[in-house]
Every structure is written in C-alpha cells, then in structure tokens.
Design a protein around this motif. Structure first.
Motif, PDB file in Angstrom:
ATOM      1  N   ILE A 288       0.857  -1.186   0.000  1.00 57.05           N
ATOM      2  CA  ILE A 288       0.000   0.000   0.000  1.00 57.05           C
ATOM      3  C   ILE A 288       0.895   1.238   0.000  1.00 57.05           C
ATOM      4  O   ILE A 288       1.615   1.493   0.965  1.00 57.05           O
ATOM      5  CB  ILE A 288      -0.944  -0.001   1.222  1.00 57.05           C
TER       6      ILE A 288
ATOM      7  N   ILE B 122      -0.958  -0.817  -4.545  1.00 57.02           N
ATOM      8  CA  ILE B 122      -2.133   0.066  -4.552  1.00 57.02           C
ATOM      9  C   ILE B 122      -1.704   1.459  -4.078  1.00 57.02           C
ATOM     10  O   ILE B 122      -1.026   1.582  -3.051  1.00 57.02           O
ATOM     11  CB  ILE B 122      -3.251  -0.461  -3.618  1.00 57.02           C
ATOM     12  N   ASP B 123      -2.129   2.481  -4.809  1.00 58.65           N
ATOM     13  CA  ASP B 123      -1.687   3.839  -4.453  1.00 58.65           C
ATOM     14  C   ASP B 123      -2.781   4.860  -4.764  1.00 58.65           C
ATOM     15  O   ASP B 123      -3.501   4.724  -5.753  1.00 58.65           O
ATOM     16  CB  ASP B 123      -0.426   4.193  -5.252  1.00 58.65           C
ATOM     17  N   ASN B 124      -2.870   5.890  -3.932  1.00 60.39           N
ATOM     18  CA  ASN B 124      -3.889   6.927  -4.169  1.00 60.39           C
ATOM     19  C   ASN B 124      -3.290   8.232  -4.715  1.00 60.39           C
ATOM     20  O   ASN B 124      -3.942   9.268  -4.692  1.00 60.39           O
ATOM     21  CB  ASN B 124      -4.706   7.178  -2.897  1.00 60.39           C
TER      22      ASN B 124
ATOM     23  N   LYS C 148      -0.875  10.384  -3.791  1.00 61.51           N
ATOM     24  CA  LYS C 148      -0.677  11.581  -2.961  1.00 61.51           C
ATOM     25  C   LYS C 148       0.730  11.598  -2.348  1.00 61.51           C
ATOM     26  O   LYS C 148       0.917  12.068  -1.227  1.00 61.51           O
ATOM     27  CB  LYS C 148      -1.742  11.629  -1.851  1.00 61.51           C
TER      28      LYS C 148
ATOM     29  N   MET D 176       4.330  12.467  -1.141  1.00 64.21           N
ATOM     30  CA  MET D 176       5.064  13.706  -0.869  1.00 64.21           C
ATOM     31  C   MET D 176       6.203  13.872  -1.885  1.00 64.21           C
ATOM     32  O   MET D 176       6.643  14.979  -2.172  1.00 64.21           O
ATOM     33  CB  MET D 176       5.634  13.705   0.551  1.00 64.21           C
TER      34      MET D 176
ATOM     35  N   MET E 296      15.563  15.604  -6.633  1.00 65.69           N
ATOM     36  CA  MET E 296      16.651  14.884  -5.960  1.00 65.69           C
ATOM     37  C   MET E 296      17.992  15.068  -6.641  1.00 65.69           C
ATOM     38  O   MET E 296      18.108  14.877  -7.852  1.00 65.69           O
ATOM     39  CB  MET E 296      16.344  13.371  -5.942  1.00 65.69           C
TER      40      MET E 296
ATOM     41  N   ASN F 171      20.599  13.882  -4.442  1.00 65.74           N
ATOM     42  CA  ASN F 171      21.365  13.149  -3.423  1.00 65.74           C
ATOM     43  C   ASN F 171      21.047  11.655  -3.429  1.00 65.74           C
ATOM     44  O   ASN F 171      21.330  10.953  -2.460  1.00 65.74           O
ATOM     45  CB  ASN F 171      21.088  13.737  -2.030  1.00 65.74           C
TER      46      ASN F 171
ATOM     47  N   ASP G 275      -6.133   3.556  -6.163  1.00 63.01           N
ATOM     48  CA  ASP G 275      -7.294   3.654  -5.271  1.00 63.01           C
ATOM     49  C   ASP G 275      -6.820   3.957  -3.851  1.00 63.01           C
ATOM     50  O   ASP G 275      -5.626   3.881  -3.552  1.00 63.01           O
ATOM     51  CB  ASP G 275      -8.093   2.333  -5.283  1.00 63.01           C
TER      52      ASP G 275
ATOM     53  N   VAL H  46      -6.823   2.767  -0.079  1.00 63.17           N
ATOM     54  CA  VAL H  46      -7.077   1.608   0.783  1.00 63.17           C
ATOM     55  C   VAL H  46      -7.767   2.107   2.046  1.00 63.17           C
ATOM     56  O   VAL H  46      -7.310   3.062   2.688  1.00 63.17           O
ATOM     57  CB  VAL H  46      -5.770   0.858   1.121  1.00 63.17           C
TER      58      VAL H  46
ATOM     59  N   THR I 185      14.921   9.698  -0.162  1.00 65.40           N
ATOM     60  CA  THR I 185      14.503   8.644  -1.097  1.00 65.40           C
ATOM     61  C   THR I 185      15.431   7.431  -1.082  1.00 65.40           C
ATOM     62  O   THR I 185      14.970   6.304  -1.205  1.00 65.40           O
ATOM     63  CB  THR I 185      14.398   9.190  -2.535  1.00 65.40           C
TER      64      THR I 185
HETATM   65  C1  FAD Z   1       9.268  19.188  -1.017  1.00 66.82           C
HETATM   66  C2  FAD Z   1      10.055  17.931  -0.766  1.00 66.82           C
HETATM   67  C3  FAD Z   1      11.364  17.839  -1.215  1.00 66.82           C
HETATM   68  C4  FAD Z   1      12.113  16.684  -0.990  1.00 66.82           C
HETATM   69  N1  FAD Z   1      13.394  16.628  -1.441  1.00 66.82           N
HETATM   70  C5  FAD Z   1      14.122  15.509  -1.240  1.00 66.82           C
HETATM   71  C6  FAD Z   1      15.475  15.439  -1.701  1.00 66.82           C
HETATM   72  O1  FAD Z   1      16.004  16.375  -2.292  1.00 66.82           O
HETATM   73  N2  FAD Z   1      16.160  14.293  -1.455  1.00 66.82           N
HETATM   74  C7  FAD Z   1      15.600  13.229  -0.791  1.00 66.82           C
HETATM   75  O2  FAD Z   1      16.272  12.214  -0.600  1.00 66.82           O
HETATM   76  N3  FAD Z   1      14.330  13.274  -0.340  1.00 66.82           N
HETATM   77  C8  FAD Z   1      13.589  14.384  -0.554  1.00 66.82           C
HETATM   78  N4  FAD Z   1      12.309  14.468  -0.091  1.00 66.82           N
HETATM   79  C9  FAD Z   1      11.789  13.349   0.719  1.00 66.82           C
HETATM   80  C10 FAD Z   1      11.253  12.180  -0.089  1.00 66.82           C
HETATM   81  O3  FAD Z   1      10.111  12.546  -0.834  1.00 66.82           O
HETATM   82  C11 FAD Z   1      10.859  11.090   0.940  1.00 66.82           C
HETATM   83  O4  FAD Z   1      12.017  10.756   1.666  1.00 66.82           O
HETATM   84  C12 FAD Z   1      10.433   9.787   0.380  1.00 66.82           C
HETATM   85  O5  FAD Z   1      10.049   9.895  -0.925  1.00 66.82           O
HETATM   86  C13 FAD Z   1       9.279   9.200   1.145  1.00 66.82           C
HETATM   87  O6  FAD Z   1       8.983   7.955   0.542  1.00 66.82           O
HETATM   88  P1  FAD Z   1       7.774   7.075   1.052  1.00 66.82           P
HETATM   89  O7  FAD Z   1       7.608   6.007   0.023  1.00 66.82           O
HETATM   90  O8  FAD Z   1       7.994   6.682   2.456  1.00 66.82           O
HETATM   91  O9  FAD Z   1       6.500   8.061   1.054  1.00 66.82           O
HETATM   92  P2  FAD Z   1       5.710   8.764  -0.142  1.00 66.82           P
HETATM   93  O10 FAD Z   1       6.608   9.111  -1.280  1.00 66.82           O
HETATM   94  O11 FAD Z   1       4.914   9.876   0.453  1.00 66.82           O
HETATM   95  O12 FAD Z   1       4.732   7.622  -0.657  1.00 66.82           O
HETATM   96  C14 FAD Z   1       3.634   7.172   0.116  1.00 66.82           C
HETATM   97  C15 FAD Z   1       2.514   6.744  -0.843  1.00 66.82           C
HETATM   98  O13 FAD Z   1       1.467   6.105  -0.112  1.00 66.82           O
HETATM   99  C16 FAD Z   1       0.237   6.511  -0.678  1.00 66.82           C
HETATM  100  N5  FAD Z   1      -0.818   6.287   0.308  1.00 66.82           N
HETATM  101  C17 FAD Z   1      -0.903   6.767   1.583  1.00 66.82           C
HETATM  102  N6  FAD Z   1      -2.025   6.306   2.188  1.00 66.82           N
HETATM  103  C18 FAD Z   1      -2.670   5.519   1.273  1.00 66.82           C
HETATM  104  C19 FAD Z   1      -3.883   4.772   1.287  1.00 66.82           C
HETATM  105  N7  FAD Z   1      -4.675   4.708   2.376  1.00 66.82           N
HETATM  106  N8  FAD Z   1      -4.238   4.097   0.164  1.00 66.82           N
HETATM  107  C20 FAD Z   1      -3.453   4.131  -0.969  1.00 66.82           C
HETATM  108  N9  FAD Z   1      -2.279   4.828  -1.017  1.00 66.82           N
HETATM  109  C21 FAD Z   1      -1.909   5.499   0.084  1.00 66.82           C
HETATM  110  C22 FAD Z   1       0.453   7.986  -1.072  1.00 66.82           C
HETATM  111  O14 FAD Z   1      -0.436   8.415  -2.057  1.00 66.82           O
HETATM  112  C23 FAD Z   1       1.898   7.922  -1.587  1.00 66.82           C
HETATM  113  O15 FAD Z   1       1.907   7.705  -2.992  1.00 66.82           O
HETATM  114  C24 FAD Z   1      11.534  15.594  -0.299  1.00 66.82           C
HETATM  115  C25 FAD Z   1      10.214  15.682   0.146  1.00 66.82           C
HETATM  116  C26 FAD Z   1       9.476  16.838  -0.083  1.00 66.82           C
HETATM  117  C27 FAD Z   1       8.060  16.911   0.413  1.00 66.82           C
END
Ligand code: FAD
Length: 189
Positions: free
Chosen positions: A7, A30-32, A34, A36, A42, A44, A74, A76, A157
């Motif tokens: 998810i 599955i992804d909605n 949104k 961040m 990036m 780095n 969608d 979850v 990331t």
């Molecule tokens: C403005 C900004 C700049 C950044 N710059 C950098 C950078 O320069 N270098 C770097 O290393 N990192 C950077 N980051 C951080 C980077 O985005 C995060 O470290 C990393 O991408 C988070 O990954 P994640 O998969 O944990 O979360 P996310 O990328 O947020 O993914 C989570 C996913 O889960 C989905 N989701 C949540 N709840 C549900 C649900 N109930 N049902 C279905 N889907 C759901 C969301 O839609 C989303 O697609 C930055 C972040 C921001 C906001």
C-alpha cells in the motif's frame, strides 16, 4: 490471493514491489497518488545525478510492472484478518486477499490507525506519528509489515527505497522459508 499487497507507491512501496515481483511473488501495488515525493527534486540519490520526484516514482512503478506487479490506483480503507490471511479493502475497486501486506503510506498513518496497528511518536522532522515496527519491519499484527517514512526511517529517497527493499526481502524470505538474495550477474564475453 496475492502473496504480497503493498500500500503506497512512493519510493518505499515501489521499491518493495520491484523486489517482490522480481522474486516471482504475486504482487499488487495500490496507491492513491498523494506521494510527498511528487514535490521533490533529488540530487542526493546514489547513482542518479539528478531526478524529479514524479520521474523517480513513475520509473519505480514501470520497473515493478516489468517484473509482473499489478498496479491499482485507489484509496485503501482497511486491512482485516481472516482465517486464510488478510483482506485489503479499497474505496472503489473492491477487496484483495493477501498473505502479507506492506504499508508504505509515507507521512500518513491514518490507515495504520484504522487497521489497529500500534503507532508511536515519530523522530524525524515533521513526521508526527509512525507505525511501531521491529527491526525486520513487522508490526503488531501478524502478516502486516511497514516500510519507509511511515515506519520511521530518515525521510530521504535513498533510505525509504532501501527500507522498502529490506522489508520486501524479509517478507520474501519468510514466504520462501530461507533467506533470499537477488543478485543479477554482469555478462562478460
Ligand atoms: C518538497 C520535498 C522535497 C524533498 N526533497 C528531497 C530530496 O532532495 N532528497 C531526498 O532524498 N528526499 C527528498 N524528499 C523526501 C522524499 O520525498 C521522501 O524521503 C520519500 O520519498 C518518502 O517515501 P515514502 O515512500 O515513504 O512516502 P511517499 O513518497 O509519500 O509515498 C507514500 C505513498 O502512499 C500513498 N498512500 C498513503 N495512504 C494511502 C492509502 N490509504 N491508500 C493508498 N495509497 C496510500 C500515497 O499516495 C503515496 O503515494 C523531499 C520531500 C518533499 C516533500
């Protein structure tokens, strides 16, 4: 019945899906939409000179699909336990059965709370709440794991994608009954 439902298709979930599908596990992502990461740029991420967040996510989804992962867009709404395993409920596309579920929902822990997963205060900047996981990524509910930002790792990331891979490898190893490693070898003439 999917082996692994993931998810969230940000770096954590997308990376988990690549490993799960490449290991031959029946995988659903599955992804909605949104993430961040859609707002990120990036410079780095090891091995990539520079990339936009949207490009990183799209490439990750394409890699997962290349290895056979199914993708569903969608929201979850819940994950419940049954005698057979787990049922992942969505807002519009129905329910999916899974042996294992990996939560990779980024900064959002609303779903984790609905499911009844144990949470705790986050330690990273602007991350208020995280899922309480052990070193493997296991939550308090058998078969449900968490990875990436929602599991409390550093919000970068390279780290969230690595954590998604780590947790997927742990799930694959549990399904296989032995430690799993995914090494392709460079072909030489
Ligand atoms: C403005 C900004 C700049 C950044 N710059 C950098 C950078 O320069 N270098 C770097 O290393 N990192 C950077 N980051 C951080 C980077 O985005 C995060 O470290 C990393 O991408 C988070 O990954 P994640 O998969 O944990 O979360 P996310 O990328 O947020 O993914 C989570 C996913 O889960 C989905 N989701 C949540 N709840 C549900 C649900 N109930 N049902 C279905 N889907 C759901 C969301 O839609 C989303 O697609 C930055 C972040 C921001 C906001």
């Amino acid at each position: 019945m999917f082996d692994i439902v993931i998810i969230g298709a940000g770096p954590a979930g997308g990376s988990a899906a690549i490993f799960a599908a490449k290991a031959g596990k029946k995988t659903l992502l599955i992804d909605n939409d949104k993430s961040m990461t859609k707002r990120a740029w990036m410079e780095n991420h090891y091995g990539i000179m520079e990339i936009s967040g949207p490009d990183l996510i799209e490439t990750g989804k394409k890699q997962a699909a290349k290895f056979g992962a199914e993708l569903v867009e969608d929201q979850v709404t819940n994950v419940t336990k049954t005698e057979q395993g787990l049922v992942v409920e969505t807002a519009e596309k129905g329910s999916f059965e899974a042996k294992h579920v990996i939560l990779a929902t980024g900064a959002v822990t609303a779903l984790a709370e609905t499911i009844g997963l144990k949470t705790k205060d986050g330690t990273e900047p602007r991350i208020k709440t995280i899922v309480d996981v052990d070193a493997q990524g296991k939550t308090n509910i058998d078969g449900i794991w968490a990875a990436g930002t929602c599991a409390g790792v550093s919000v970068h990331t390279i780290i969230t994608s690595g954590d998604g891979a780590k947790v997927a490898i742990n799930v694959i190893s549990e399904l296989n009954g032995e430690r799993y490693v995914d090494h392709d070898v460079l072909k030489t003439n």
